[in-house]
Design a protein around this motif. Structure first.
Motif, mmCIF file in Angstrom:
data_model
loop_
_atom_site.group_PDB
_atom_site.id
_atom_site.type_symbol
_atom_site.label_atom_id
_atom_site.label_comp_id
_atom_site.label_asym_id
_atom_site.label_seq_id
_atom_site.Cartn_x
_atom_site.Cartn_y
_atom_site.Cartn_z
ATOM 1 N N HIS A 52 -1.588 -6.598 -5.293
ATOM 2 C CA HIS A 52 -1.940 -5.202 -5.035
ATOM 3 C C HIS A 52 -1.418 -4.300 -6.143
ATOM 4 O O HIS A 52 -2.091 -3.343 -6.538
ATOM 5 C CB HIS A 52 -1.359 -4.752 -3.686
ATOM 6 C CG HIS A 52 -1.543 -3.290 -3.415
ATOM 7 N ND1 HIS A 52 -2.716 -2.768 -2.923
ATOM 8 C CD2 HIS A 52 -0.700 -2.233 -3.602
ATOM 9 C CE1 HIS A 52 -2.601 -1.461 -2.804
ATOM 10 N NE2 HIS A 52 -1.388 -1.112 -3.202
ATOM 11 N N TYR B 292 -7.253 -7.796 3.975
ATOM 12 C CA TYR B 292 -6.950 -7.405 2.595
ATOM 13 C C TYR B 292 -5.962 -8.392 1.962
ATOM 14 O O TYR B 292 -6.147 -8.827 0.808
ATOM 15 C CB TYR B 292 -6.387 -5.996 2.578
ATOM 16 C CG TYR B 292 -5.994 -5.492 1.209
ATOM 17 C CD1 TYR B 292 -6.855 -5.609 0.117
ATOM 18 C CD2 TYR B 292 -4.754 -4.891 0.992
ATOM 19 C CE1 TYR B 292 -6.499 -5.146 -1.141
ATOM 20 C CE2 TYR B 292 -4.389 -4.424 -0.246
ATOM 21 C CZ TYR B 292 -5.259 -4.563 -1.312
ATOM 22 O OH TYR B 292 -4.890 -4.110 -2.561
ATOM 23 N N ILE C 6 0.831 -1.207 0.000
ATOM 24 C CA ILE C 6 0.000 0.000 0.000
ATOM 25 C C ILE C 6 0.863 1.253 0.000
ATOM 26 O O ILE C 6 0.596 2.212 -0.737
ATOM 27 C CB ILE C 6 -0.950 -0.014 1.219
ATOM 28 C CG1 ILE C 6 -2.025 -1.093 1.044
ATOM 29 C CG2 ILE C 6 -1.615 1.348 1.403
ATOM 30 C CD1 ILE C 6 -2.897 -1.302 2.258
ATOM 31 N N ARG D 157 -9.530 -3.195 0.735
ATOM 32 C CA ARG D 157 -8.408 -2.320 0.383
ATOM 33 C C ARG D 157 -8.619 -0.922 0.940
ATOM 34 O O ARG D 157 -7.697 -0.302 1.491
ATOM 35 C CB ARG D 157 -8.222 -2.256 -1.136
ATOM 36 C CG ARG D 157 -7.050 -1.368 -1.545
ATOM 37 C CD ARG D 157 -6.765 -1.397 -3.016
ATOM 38 N NE ARG D 157 -7.692 -0.619 -3.795
ATOM 39 C CZ ARG D 157 -7.346 0.083 -4.892
ATOM 40 N NH1 ARG D 157 -6.087 0.082 -5.299
ATOM 41 N NH2 ARG D 157 -8.250 0.728 -5.575
ATOM 42 N N PRO E 143 -7.940 4.034 -3.771
ATOM 43 C CA PRO E 143 -8.553 2.935 -3.028
ATOM 44 C C PRO E 143 -10.006 3.182 -2.636
ATOM 45 O O PRO E 143 -10.716 2.233 -2.277
ATOM 46 C CB PRO E 143 -7.670 2.821 -1.778
ATOM 47 C CG PRO E 143 -7.030 4.154 -1.630
ATOM 48 C CD PRO E 143 -6.851 4.676 -3.014
#
Length: 595
Positions: free
Chosen positions: A313, A302, A259, A558, A323
């Motif tokens: 991802h 997630y 992320i 997410r 997101p």
């Protein structure tokens, strides 16, 4: 000379196999001496590809004599290859040995160990390199699970042997720890980080330990010194690799890292281990902010949904950067067709297309071979079959092209080359190459003519393999990433067009929000603590389900994971410029304890 020739041949094969990965980053080459007896102590988490990695990346091109399982020597052909390449058989003890407290004070040497150490001492006396995987087996765990005493004992016993038989060492034997870290070891076109640690002067280390405890008057090869050296090797191996206390922490860190950097492949390989380990420190800090609980739960949810939808991802971020976005059906359709057009019409695909049909058999063979031979519960078994069997299929394809070219040369017809439109200077060069190629096949049928033809076939095969493989490898990474984005957009499209009633909810969804944890390796001993033996837990894999039923929960997970992570980072005492760097859009951010 035979040893070097066989080893060099295997090292070249290893180099080809490692093209399964997109990058091999090597750090710390200066820590490896150019000469002198040396023992390499490396982690072992990816089966034979670890051996290939060490063979290719060992500085100064020094050949490595690996300790290999004695069972591998049962086949006569394999035995001949292993012995010719310098490998030394070692009888691996299964997980049935008594704990250290039950073992005798002085090490007992079996006949198998005597042969192992005898050959090891001879190699070290020749100032060669011994390759040892002190963990004793290849496995997949959230960190280094064990380091056995084999490498330490061999090093200390060699010091004693050299004094008794040679009057001392000509050059000091050293142990160099090595950390091999894969960004995603079973994933095609992921990366490898090889980190060579500082060398340990074995005799100097032993003398230092003895001087600290003069009252005990330990021998250099005594059990306490062997244990102390093993502990030092383990400490240095831990410093070179990524180690989490449990699977949940590792999975949460992987999701957080993705992320924060949008795609882990965007993190420079030189920073990958450092960033990952600092994030682990962040998530294991006993004084962390209370928001860590929610952040970890959201990240695990997630990570699990990514796993069960078989989506990364990075691919999801590539098609849907925000997101908080929930695309409509029309929006999902636009995303899919955009990715489709980018995949097929981008110049990189046009340049990649000529080599694609030749390599499709390699892709298929690698995948099928892995499906048939790989153990689904052991991630470390997958990449080797994909790389080796895929490489064999690619070589067969190159051999087919070579056969076609040789036939054209023998017949004297340039074939498709005659129809290629090219500038005059290039056409002249091609005709010269064609004439030179024909020369190899215009001789008589005698021994000299056959030898010349054999040289010609080998030369054409080598040139064909070199050009086609390098052409393919130059363009495959970017096209493969785009293919994954296209597949992710297709899954998004299916999930968006599916009725909400088809989505999983409640208890049906819950099993897919718990990360899969593989069963423990039987050759890994549970660690003993003051509270007793700790048995590692495992979490079974949930039944297969269509990804379209998980797409909406995935997008929600997410969004929640991103919000929870940033909330935790803002609260965290470990935050050091991360938010500021993120807001400035810097390519990578520092993560570490506050100073």
């Amino acid at each position: 000379m035979e040893l070097k020739l066989v080893y060099r041949g295997l090292r070249q094969v290893s180099d080809w196999a490692l093209r399964f990965y997109s990058e091999i980053y090597v750090d710390g080459q200066e820590n490896v001496p150019r000469d002198g007896p040396l023992i390499i102590a490396s982690c072992h988490h990816n089966e034979i590809l670890d051996i290939a990695t060490l063979s290719v990346t060992t500085p100064h091109g020094r050949p490595v004599c690996f300790w290999a399982k004695s069972t591998m020597f049962k086949n006569p052909l394999v035995r001949a290859i292993l012995l010719s390449s310098g490998s030394i058989p070692v009888a691996r003890n299964p997980n049935n040995t008594p704990v250290a407290a039950e073992q005798p004070t002085q090490p007992q040497t079996s006949s198998a160990n005597e042969a192992l150490f005898r050959e090891t001492f001879k190699a070290l006396d020749r100032e060669e390199v011994i390759g040892v995987f002190p963990e004793g087996t290849s496995y997949t765990e959230p960190g280094i699970a064990q380091v056995k005493d084999g490498a330490s004992r061999a090093a200390l016993e060699y010091v004693v042997w050299a004094k008794e038989t040679k009057g001392g060492q000509k050059k000091k034997v050293q142990i160099v720890p090595v950390g091999i870290v894969y960004t995603d070891k079973s994933q095609y076109q992921s990366r490898v980080c090889v980190r060579w640690g500082k060398p340990i002067d074995v005799e100097a280390f032993a003398q230092e330990q003895i001087s600290k405890d003069e009252a005990s008057a330990h021998e250099i090869n005594s059990r306490p010194l062997i244990k102390a050296l093993s502990a030092e090797v383990e400490k240095r191996m831990l410093d070179l690799t990524i180690n989490a206390p449990d699977w949940d922490t590792l999975y949460a860190v992987e999701a957080a890292r993705d992320i924060l950097w949008d795609d882990k492949e965007r993190i420079p390989a030189s920073h990958f281990v450092w960033i990952s380990q600092n994030l682990i420190s962040l998530f294991t800090d006993p004084h962390a902010a209370p928001s860590i609980t929610k952040a970890k739960q959201s990240l695990l949810r997630y990570h699990s949904l990514l796993y069960y939808t078989n989506t990364s991802h990075g691919s999801l971020w590539g098609i849907l950067p925000d997101p908080s976005t929930r695309p409509t059906r029309a929006g999902a359709l636009r995303i899919f067709f955009r990715q489709l057009f980018i995949t097929l019409l981008h110049p990189r695909f046009v340049l990649f297309l000529p080599t694609l049909p030749l390599h499709i058999p390699a892709y298929v063979t690698g995948l099928v071979g892995d499906r048939l031979l790989g153990n689904p519960e052991e991630e470390e078994t997958h990449a080797q079959f994909k790389a080796v069997l895929g490489g064999v299929a690619a070589a067969a394809a190159y051999a087919g092209v070579t056969r076609f070219i040789v036939q054209q040369l023998i017949q004297g017809t340039p074939g498709v080359l005659a129809r290629v439109k090219s500038p005059a200077f290039l056409g002249s060069a091609l005709r010269s190459i064609w004439a030179a190629g024909r020369w190899f096949f215009l001789g008589d049928n005698g021994l000299s003519g056959k030898a010349r033809a054999a040289v010609g076939v080998f030369g054409i095969f080598y040139a064909t393999s070199y050009v086609l493989s390098h052409w393919h490898n130059y363009w495959v990474d970017s096209n493969y990433k785009q293919l994954k984005r296209l597949i992710a957009s297709w899954k998004l499209l299916l999930g968006t067009f599916s009725p909400r009633s088809s989505d999983l909810h409640g208890e049906q969804l819950a099993r897919y929000t718990v990360p899969y944890i593989p069963p423990p390796n039987p050759f890994i001993k549970p660690r003993d603590t003051s509270e007793g033996t700790i048995a590692r837990a495992s979490s079974p894999r949930a039944p297969a389900v269509s990804s379209r039923k998980l797409i909406r929960p995935l997008l929600e997970a997410r969004s929640e994971a991103t919000r929870s992570l940033w909330s935790f980072l803002v609260d965290s005492k470990y935050l050091r410029g991360l938010v500021t760097a993120r807001m400035k859009g810097e390519p990578w951010m520092q993560v570490g304890p506050a100073t």
